[in-house]
Design a protein around this motif. Sequence first.
Motif, PDB file in Angstrom:
ATOM      1  N   THR A   1      11.021   5.059   0.426  1.00  0.00           N
ATOM      2  CA  THR A   1      11.011   4.050  -0.637  1.00  0.00           C
ATOM      3  C   THR A   1      10.458   2.724  -0.132  1.00  0.00           C
ATOM      4  OG1 THR A   1      12.939   5.091  -1.691  1.00  0.00           O
ATOM      5  CG2 THR A   1      12.452   2.816  -2.296  1.00  0.00           C
ATOM      6  N   ILE A   2      10.830   2.343   1.081  1.00  0.00           N
ATOM      7  CA  ILE A   2      10.364   1.083   1.658  1.00  0.00           C
ATOM      8  C   ILE A   2       8.875   1.141   1.986  1.00  0.00           C
ATOM      9  CG2 ILE A   2      10.553  -0.436   3.669  1.00  0.00           C
ATOM     10  CD1 ILE A   2      13.551   0.305   3.736  1.00  0.00           C
ATOM     11  N   LEU A   3       8.432   2.252   2.559  1.00  0.00           N
ATOM     12  CA  LEU A   3       7.054   2.362   3.015  1.00  0.00           C
ATOM     13  C   LEU A   3       6.068   2.699   1.900  1.00  0.00           C
ATOM     14  CD1 LEU A   3       7.463   4.248   6.426  1.00  0.00           C
ATOM     15  CD2 LEU A   3       7.088   1.801   6.028  1.00  0.00           C
ATOM     16  N   GLY A   4       6.576   3.142   0.747  1.00  0.00           N
ATOM     17  CA  GLY A   4       5.691   3.569  -0.333  1.00  0.00           C
ATOM     18  C   GLY A   4       4.687   2.509  -0.739  1.00  0.00           C
ATOM     19  N   SER A   5       5.177   1.313  -1.019  1.00  0.00           N
ATOM     20  CA  SER A   5       4.276   0.246  -1.458  1.00  0.00           C
ATOM     21  C   SER A   5       3.320  -0.182  -0.349  1.00  0.00           C
ATOM     22  CB  SER A   5       5.099  -0.958  -1.939  1.00  0.00           C
ATOM     23  OG  SER A   5       5.924  -1.460  -0.896  1.00  0.00           O
ATOM     24  N   VAL A   6       3.789  -0.123   0.898  1.00  0.00           N
ATOM     25  CA  VAL A   6       2.938  -0.494   2.043  1.00  0.00           C
ATOM     26  C   VAL A   6       1.795   0.509   2.190  1.00  0.00           C
ATOM     27  CG1 VAL A   6       2.863  -0.870   4.529  1.00  0.00           C
ATOM     28  CG2 VAL A   6       4.867  -1.595   3.207  1.00  0.00           C
ATOM     29  N   ILE A   7       2.131   1.792   2.162  1.00  0.00           N
ATOM     30  CA  ILE A   7       1.114   2.835   2.329  1.00  0.00           C
ATOM     31  C   ILE A   7       0.150   2.838   1.148  1.00  0.00           C
ATOM     32  CG2 ILE A   7       0.775   5.343   2.394  1.00  0.00           C
ATOM     33  CD1 ILE A   7       3.362   5.528   4.011  1.00  0.00           C
ATOM     34  N   GLY A   8       0.684   2.710  -0.056  1.00  0.00           N
ATOM     35  CA  GLY A   8      -0.176   2.691  -1.234  1.00  0.00           C
ATOM     36  C   GLY A   8      -1.140   1.527  -1.213  1.00  0.00           C
ATOM     37  N   GLY A   9      -0.648   0.337  -0.872  1.00  0.00           N
ATOM     38  CA  GLY A   9      -1.512  -0.834  -0.810  1.00  0.00           C
ATOM     39  C   GLY A   9      -2.544  -0.743   0.294  1.00  0.00           C
ATOM     40  N   THR A  10      -2.143  -0.167   1.428  1.00  0.00           N
ATOM     41  CA  THR A  10      -3.070  -0.025   2.558  1.00  0.00           C
ATOM     42  C   THR A  10      -4.238   0.885   2.204  1.00  0.00           C
ATOM     43  OG1 THR A  10      -1.273  -0.363   4.154  1.00  0.00           O
ATOM     44  CG2 THR A  10      -3.297   0.703   4.959  1.00  0.00           C
ATOM     45  N   PHE A  11      -3.947   2.018   1.593  1.00  0.00           N
ATOM     46  CA  PHE A  11      -5.021   2.934   1.189  1.00  0.00           C
ATOM     47  C   PHE A  11      -5.885   2.308   0.104  1.00  0.00           C
ATOM     48  CE2 PHE A  11      -2.534   6.583   2.994  1.00  0.00           C
ATOM     49  CZ  PHE A  11      -3.538   7.059   3.812  1.00  0.00           C
ATOM     50  N   ALA A  12      -5.272   1.599  -0.837  1.00  0.00           N
ATOM     51  CA  ALA A  12      -6.033   0.992  -1.934  1.00  0.00           C
ATOM     52  C   ALA A  12      -7.032  -0.039  -1.432  1.00  0.00           C
ATOM     53  CB  ALA A  12      -5.070   0.355  -2.930  1.00  0.00           C
ATOM     54  N   ASP A  13      -6.674  -0.720  -0.346  1.00  0.00           N
ATOM     55  CA  ASP A  13      -7.549  -1.764   0.206  1.00  0.00           C
ATOM     56  C   ASP A  13      -8.522  -1.233   1.256  1.00  0.00           C
ATOM     57  OD1 ASP A  13      -6.319  -3.647  -1.384  1.00  0.00           O
ATOM     58  OD2 ASP A  13      -4.881  -4.247   0.159  1.00  0.00           O
ATOM     59  N   SER A  14      -8.447   0.051   1.533  1.00  0.00           N
ATOM     60  CA  SER A  14      -9.307   0.641   2.558  1.00  0.00           C
ATOM     61  C   SER A  14     -10.459   1.427   1.921  1.00  0.00           C
ATOM     62  CB  SER A  14      -8.494   1.572   3.465  1.00  0.00           C
ATOM     63  OG  SER A  14      -8.132   2.751   2.765  1.00  0.00           O
ATOM     64  N   SER A  15     -11.371   1.889   2.771  1.00  0.00           N
ATOM     65  CA  SER A  15     -12.493   2.692   2.274  1.00  0.00           C
ATOM     66  C   SER A  15     -12.045   4.071   1.804  1.00  0.00           C
ATOM     67  CB  SER A  15     -13.545   2.841   3.383  1.00  0.00           C
ATOM     68  OG  SER A  15     -12.976   3.456   4.546  1.00  0.00           O
ATOM     69  N   ALA A  16     -10.849   4.483   2.214  1.00  0.00           N
ATOM     70  CA  ALA A  16     -10.327   5.786   1.783  1.00  0.00           C
ATOM     71  C   ALA A  16      -9.975   5.777   0.300  1.00  0.00           C
ATOM     72  CB  ALA A  16      -9.104   6.161   2.612  1.00  0.00           C
ATOM     73  N   THR A  17      -9.677   4.616  -0.264  1.00  0.00           N
ATOM     74  CA  THR A  17      -9.284   4.384  -1.657  1.00  0.00           C
ATOM     75  C   THR A  17      -7.862   4.881  -1.917  1.00  0.00           C
ATOM     76  OG1 THR A  17     -10.001   6.441  -2.744  1.00  0.00           O
ATOM     77  CG2 THR A  17     -11.685   4.758  -2.340  1.00  0.00           C
ATOM     78  N   TRP A  18      -7.329   4.493  -3.067  1.00  0.00           N
ATOM     79  CA  TRP A  18      -5.957   4.821  -3.447  1.00  0.00           C
ATOM     80  C   TRP A  18      -5.719   6.323  -3.544  1.00  0.00           C
ATOM     81  CZ3 TRP A  18      -5.690   7.768  -7.800  1.00  0.00           C
ATOM     82  CH2 TRP A  18      -6.767   7.712  -8.689  1.00  0.00           C
ATOM     83  N   ARG A  19      -6.776   7.099  -3.715  1.00  0.00           N
ATOM     84  CA  ARG A  19      -6.606   8.555  -3.886  1.00  0.00           C
ATOM     85  C   ARG A  19      -5.921   9.183  -2.670  1.00  0.00           C
ATOM     86  NH1 ARG A  19      -9.505  10.394  -8.307  1.00  0.00           N
ATOM     87  NH2 ARG A  19     -11.032   8.900  -9.141  1.00  0.00           N
ATOM     88  N   TRP A  20      -6.153   8.617  -1.488  1.00  0.00           N
ATOM     89  CA  TRP A  20      -5.544   9.184  -0.289  1.00  0.00           C
ATOM     90  C   TRP A  20      -4.073   8.835  -0.158  1.00  0.00           C
ATOM     91  CZ3 TRP A  20      -6.438  12.863   3.100  1.00  0.00           C
ATOM     92  CH2 TRP A  20      -7.698  13.457   3.081  1.00  0.00           C
ATOM     93  N   ALA A  21      -3.586   7.925  -0.980  1.00  0.00           N
ATOM     94  CA  ALA A  21      -2.146   7.680  -1.020  1.00  0.00           C
ATOM     95  C   ALA A  21      -1.416   8.897  -1.584  1.00  0.00           C
ATOM     96  CB  ALA A  21      -1.842   6.450  -1.885  1.00  0.00           C
ATOM     97  N   PHE A  22      -2.169   9.769  -2.274  1.00  0.00           N
ATOM     98  CA  PHE A  22      -1.603  10.991  -2.834  1.00  0.00           C
ATOM     99  C   PHE A  22      -2.081  12.234  -2.081  1.00  0.00           C
ATOM    100  CE2 PHE A  22      -1.846   7.748  -6.091  1.00  0.00           C
ATOM    101  CZ  PHE A  22      -0.535   7.707  -6.522  1.00  0.00           C
ATOM    102  N   TYR A  23      -3.314  12.211  -1.599  1.00  0.00           N
ATOM    103  CA  TYR A  23      -3.800  13.333  -0.794  1.00  0.00           C
ATOM    104  C   TYR A  23      -2.992  13.493   0.496  1.00  0.00           C
ATOM    105  CZ  TYR A  23      -8.054  13.990  -3.596  1.00  0.00           C
ATOM    106  OH  TYR A  23      -8.947  14.269  -4.611  1.00  0.00           O
ATOM    107  N   ILE A  24      -2.461  12.383   1.007  1.00  0.00           N
ATOM    108  CA  ILE A  24      -1.688  12.458   2.247  1.00  0.00           C
ATOM    109  C   ILE A  24      -0.445  13.328   2.067  1.00  0.00           C
ATOM    110  CG2 ILE A  24      -0.269  10.404   1.828  1.00  0.00           C
ATOM    111  CD1 ILE A  24      -0.534   9.754   4.794  1.00  0.00           C
ATOM    112  N   ASN A  25       0.071  13.388   0.836  1.00  0.00           N
ATOM    113  CA  ASN A  25       1.209  14.265   0.562  1.00  0.00           C
ATOM    114  C   ASN A  25       0.869  15.719   0.864  1.00  0.00           C
ATOM    115  OD1 ASN A  25       2.628  12.057  -0.376  1.00  0.00           O
ATOM    116  ND2 ASN A  25       2.172  12.453  -2.527  1.00  0.00           N
TER     117      ASN A  25
END
Length: 212
Positions: free
Chosen positions: A162-186
Amino acid sequence: MVVRRGYLQHPSPETTGNDEPGVERGVRGFRSLLVVLAVLSSTFLYALDNTVTANARPSMIETFGNRFDMLPWLSVSYLMGEVGMNPVVRVSSTSFLIIFEIGSAVIGSAQSIEAVIAGRAIAGSGGSGIYVGTIKIISDMTMEAERATYLNYVGMCWCLGTILGSVIGGTFADSSATWRWAFYINICIAAVAAPACIFLVPSSPSRATGSS
């Protein structure tokens, strides 16, 4: 032969540690460690997705033409999937892990905001069963003296995700990987955990107490 809560156990002539008298574990040694890590990682992913869109939503909305009218559904759909599935949770957590990963794949590959929302609902449905299944598996494979400790690990994984969710989501969204990898990582993490859930978790017979 003695039937204990969850698994069928065989009487043991000796008692070691904090184990219940005359009962051996249903899952032991390295196999037990793998099962615990697998189910805890599943709970971590479920908790992660509760908050992963917090900082990723601006990028997600921008990707689909600034559909701000659909913004609330990116979070609400996940919760609706959780609540809607709770009353009918009856099958194994492995089945729900598959549902969760299908939802993650739908979100990551979505070509419309509506597809993202549908994927979030599917993932929420699977996540609800993952959490209930984790509690059941941990409760069934541990002795009463140690059960609280292992259930605390479940809570710790939930809090960490729960704590890391927003951190990981924001990190991927701001990277070249895009927000899609916030879900592909699952899918990547589940691919490692799934074999242990499928092949190492023993079946759990009906709960009863008796002897023969």
